[in-house]
Design an enzyme around this catalytic site. Structure first.
Site, PDB file in Angstrom:
ATOM      1  N   LYS A 113       0.808  -1.378  -0.134  1.00 21.10           N
ATOM      2  CA  LYS A 113      -0.300  -0.093   0.455  1.00 21.10           C
ATOM      3  C   LYS A 113       1.182   1.075   0.295  1.00 21.10           C
ATOM      4  CE  LYS A 113      -4.514  -1.166  -0.107  1.00 21.10           C
ATOM      5  NZ  LYS A 113      -5.158  -0.898  -0.747  1.00 21.10           N
ATOM      6  N   LYS A 193      -2.527 -10.891  -8.932  1.00 23.56           N
ATOM      7  CA  LYS A 193      -4.177 -11.167  -8.840  1.00 23.56           C
ATOM      8  C   LYS A 193      -5.373 -10.356  -9.380  1.00 23.56           C
ATOM      9  CE  LYS A 193      -5.116  -9.007  -4.330  1.00 23.56           C
ATOM     10  NZ  LYS A 193      -5.641  -8.500  -3.187  1.00 23.56           N
ATOM     11  N   LYS A 196      -9.690  -4.589  -8.901  1.00 17.35           N
ATOM     12  CA  LYS A 196     -10.298  -3.961  -9.162  1.00 17.35           C
ATOM     13  C   LYS A 196      -9.326  -2.799  -9.517  1.00 17.35           C
ATOM     14  CE  LYS A 196     -15.097  -3.712  -9.621  1.00 17.35           C
ATOM     15  NZ  LYS A 196     -15.747  -3.680  -9.042  1.00 17.35           N
TER      16      LYS A 196
HETATM   17  P1  TYM Z   1     -11.270  -7.961   0.072  1.00 19.85           P
HETATM   18  O1  TYM Z   1     -12.262  -7.071  -0.156  1.00 19.85           O
HETATM   19  O2  TYM Z   1     -10.414  -7.171  -1.381  1.00 19.85           O
HETATM   20  O3  TYM Z   1     -11.576  -9.000  -0.741  1.00 19.85           O
HETATM   21  C1  TYM Z   1     -12.421  -9.914  -0.731  1.00 19.85           C
HETATM   22  C2  TYM Z   1     -12.070 -11.593  -1.009  1.00 19.85           C
HETATM   23  O4  TYM Z   1     -12.098 -11.422  -2.067  1.00 19.85           O
HETATM   24  C3  TYM Z   1     -10.436 -12.472  -1.955  1.00 19.85           C
HETATM   25  N1  TYM Z   1     -10.289 -12.391  -2.930  1.00 19.85           N
HETATM   26  C4  TYM Z   1      -9.540 -12.913  -4.653  1.00 19.85           C
HETATM   27  N2  TYM Z   1      -9.332 -14.261  -4.000  1.00 19.85           N
HETATM   28  C5  TYM Z   1      -8.939 -15.476  -5.101  1.00 19.85           C
HETATM   29  N3  TYM Z   1      -8.559 -14.103  -6.041  1.00 19.85           N
HETATM   30  C6  TYM Z   1      -8.397 -12.909  -6.806  1.00 19.85           C
HETATM   31  N4  TYM Z   1      -7.839 -11.934  -6.765  1.00 19.85           N
HETATM   32  C7  TYM Z   1      -9.129 -12.008  -5.186  1.00 19.85           C
HETATM   33  N5  TYM Z   1      -9.659 -10.872  -5.247  1.00 19.85           N
HETATM   34  C8  TYM Z   1     -10.115 -11.189  -3.805  1.00 19.85           C
HETATM   35  C9  TYM Z   1      -9.857 -12.163  -0.832  1.00 19.85           C
HETATM   36  O5  TYM Z   1      -9.327 -12.482  -0.311  1.00 19.85           O
HETATM   37  C10 TYM Z   1     -11.254 -11.617   0.341  1.00 19.85           C
HETATM   38  O6  TYM Z   1     -11.068 -13.069   0.976  1.00 19.85           O
HETATM   39  N6  TYM Z   1      -9.024  -7.140   4.813  1.00 19.85           N
HETATM   40  C11 TYM Z   1      -9.952  -7.644   3.588  1.00 19.85           C
HETATM   41  C12 TYM Z   1     -11.317  -7.891   3.887  1.00 19.85           C
HETATM   42  C13 TYM Z   1     -11.086  -7.861   5.717  1.00 19.85           C
HETATM   43  C14 TYM Z   1     -11.966  -9.189   6.178  1.00 19.85           C
HETATM   44  C15 TYM Z   1     -12.390  -8.948   7.515  1.00 19.85           C
HETATM   45  C16 TYM Z   1     -11.939 -10.438   5.835  1.00 19.85           C
HETATM   46  C17 TYM Z   1     -11.503  -6.783   6.440  1.00 19.85           C
HETATM   47  N7  TYM Z   1     -12.330  -7.721   7.620  1.00 19.85           N
HETATM   48  C18 TYM Z   1     -12.573 -10.615   8.064  1.00 19.85           C
HETATM   49  C19 TYM Z   1     -12.266 -11.940   6.546  1.00 19.85           C
HETATM   50  C20 TYM Z   1     -12.046 -11.086   8.150  1.00 19.85           C
HETATM   51  C21 TYM Z   1      -9.991  -7.258   2.340  1.00 19.85           C
HETATM   52  O7  TYM Z   1      -9.425  -6.340   1.601  1.00 19.85           O
HETATM   53  O8  TYM Z   1     -10.744  -8.195   1.286  1.00 19.85           O
END
Ligand code: TYM
Length: 325
Positions: A113, A193, A196
């Site tokens: 980040k 990966k 968006k």
């Molecule tokens: P986020 O919003 O980036 O993504 C949501 C979920 O989608 C999965 N994901 C992917 N899996 C495989 N390939 C990809 N290209 C891909 N892009 C996204 C992510 O692994 C995720 O499971 N920090 C977290 C959100 C969060 C969270 C939590 C998750 C906040 N609090 C507590 C679990 C428990 C995040 O930014 O996910």
């Protein structure tokens, strides 16, 4: 009798993409019958990267539409928006007192980040994993279904929990991550990966025509410059995605690709068709839900109410254990 509690969340980036779907949502849907599931739209987390919030409410709406359309069921699971249960922010402050800064500075996503948004390295960004830990432990979740990219955050959550429990007595269970069989979906650029931010994603809610146009831009095996060059399906992201959506008939395609009997454009069309076929019912369901904003608001209000009952109970226990009350 359900096995225990699950928590997971996603940032309100708007419409969900195939990475979210294959990497996380598919598990979320399956686990609903086995566990008490809580799924959260983490709007506070989103603020760590958002200075302009003009689209935030719209993004939340787009996201919950996708969640409901893919099969998350508010009768089985709690679906809510993080900021609607503000107890999480109080717990975040308390957990931040037991989290050494050095642990947070070594988190790989924090380092990424800093590179991605050097002009906005805010305090919240450093505490991102502490807020994520708060999400999980506020509901005493034992299983956290996520994509592979979230595993370092979960490891840190376990460390914070162990430290809290050793300082103030056993309070929180240590959660385990749960991956799908597709835990890291690579984007259309064939490199990073799917996300968006990288602009290499395929949204679930695209129309069939838009999906075809998007997939036409996908990178395939870089060694295959001409139609007559033999291909390497193992190095081709289109082939990988195809395997997921068209698992019954892909074995023949690998062989044809290796013998240059099928071109990359043909493969892209096969993939686009397979994705469109798989997503058609989801898109129909989404359109129906979009016509009913009152129902969406009710789902989120009910979810927040149910989540808050659990959150208040945990927070009281935490404060007692910390001798704040
Ligand atoms: P986020 O919003 O980036 O993504 C949501 C979920 O989608 C999965 N994901 C992917 N899996 C495989 N390939 C990809 N290209 C891909 N892009 C996204 C992510 O692994 C995720 O499971 N920090 C977290 C959100 C969060 C969270 C939590 C998750 C906040 N609090 C507590 C679990 C428990 C995040 O930014 O996910």
């Amino acid at each position: 009798m359900k096995k225990g509690r699950i928590f997971s969340g996603a940032r309100p980036t708007g419409r969900q993409h195939i990475g979210n779907y294959l990497g996380a949502l598919q598990n979320w849907i399956k686990l609903q019958d086995e566990y008490n599931c809580i799924y959260c739209i983490v709007d506070i987390h989103a603020l760590t990267s958002l200075e302009d919030t003009s689209n935030l409410q719209n993004n939340i709406r787009e996201m919950i539409l996708d969640w409901l359309a893919v099969g998350l069921d508010p009768k089985k699971s709690i679906l809510f928006v993080q900021s609607h249960v503000p107890e999480v922010m109080e717990l975040h402050t308390l957990l931040s007192m037991v989290t050494p800064l050095s642990w947070l500075l070594r988190v790989p996503t924090f380092k990424e980040k800093i590179k991605l948004q050097p002009e906005n390295v805010n305090y919240g960004l450093v505490g991102y994993p502490v807020l994520m830990t708060s999400d999980i432990v506020l509901y005493k979740a034992t299983v956290v279904p996520v994509g592979e990219d979230q595993l370092p955050h979960l490891e840190l959550a376990r460390e914070i929990i162990r430290r809290f429990n050793s300082l103030f007595g056993y309070t929180f269970p240590e959660p385990k991550g749960k991956l799908t069989n597709y835990p890291l979906v690579i984007g259309l650029d064939g490199k990073e990966k799917m996300s968006k931010q990288a602009g290499n994603d395929i949204e679930l809610a695209l129309s069939a025509g838009e999906t075809i146009e998007k997939i036409k831009t996908a990178y395939t095996d870089p060694a295959r410059r001409y139609r007559s060059d033999p291909g390497h399906p193992d190095k081709c992201n289109v082939y990988k995605l195809m395997n997921y959506f068209e698992s019954t008939s892909v074995s023949g395609i690998a062989e044809k690709c290796q013998k240059a009997e099928i071109g990359c454009v043909d493969c892209k069309m096969i993939l686009a068709e397979a994705i469109n076929k798989a997503l058609e019912p989801i898109r129909e369901q989404r359109a129906e839900l979009a016509a009913n904003p009152k129902y969406i608001a009710e789902v989120l209000a009910d979810g927040a109410e149910r989540a808050q009952i659990i959150a208040r109970e945990t927070l009281t226990e935490v404060k007692k254990n910390m001798r704040l009350i």
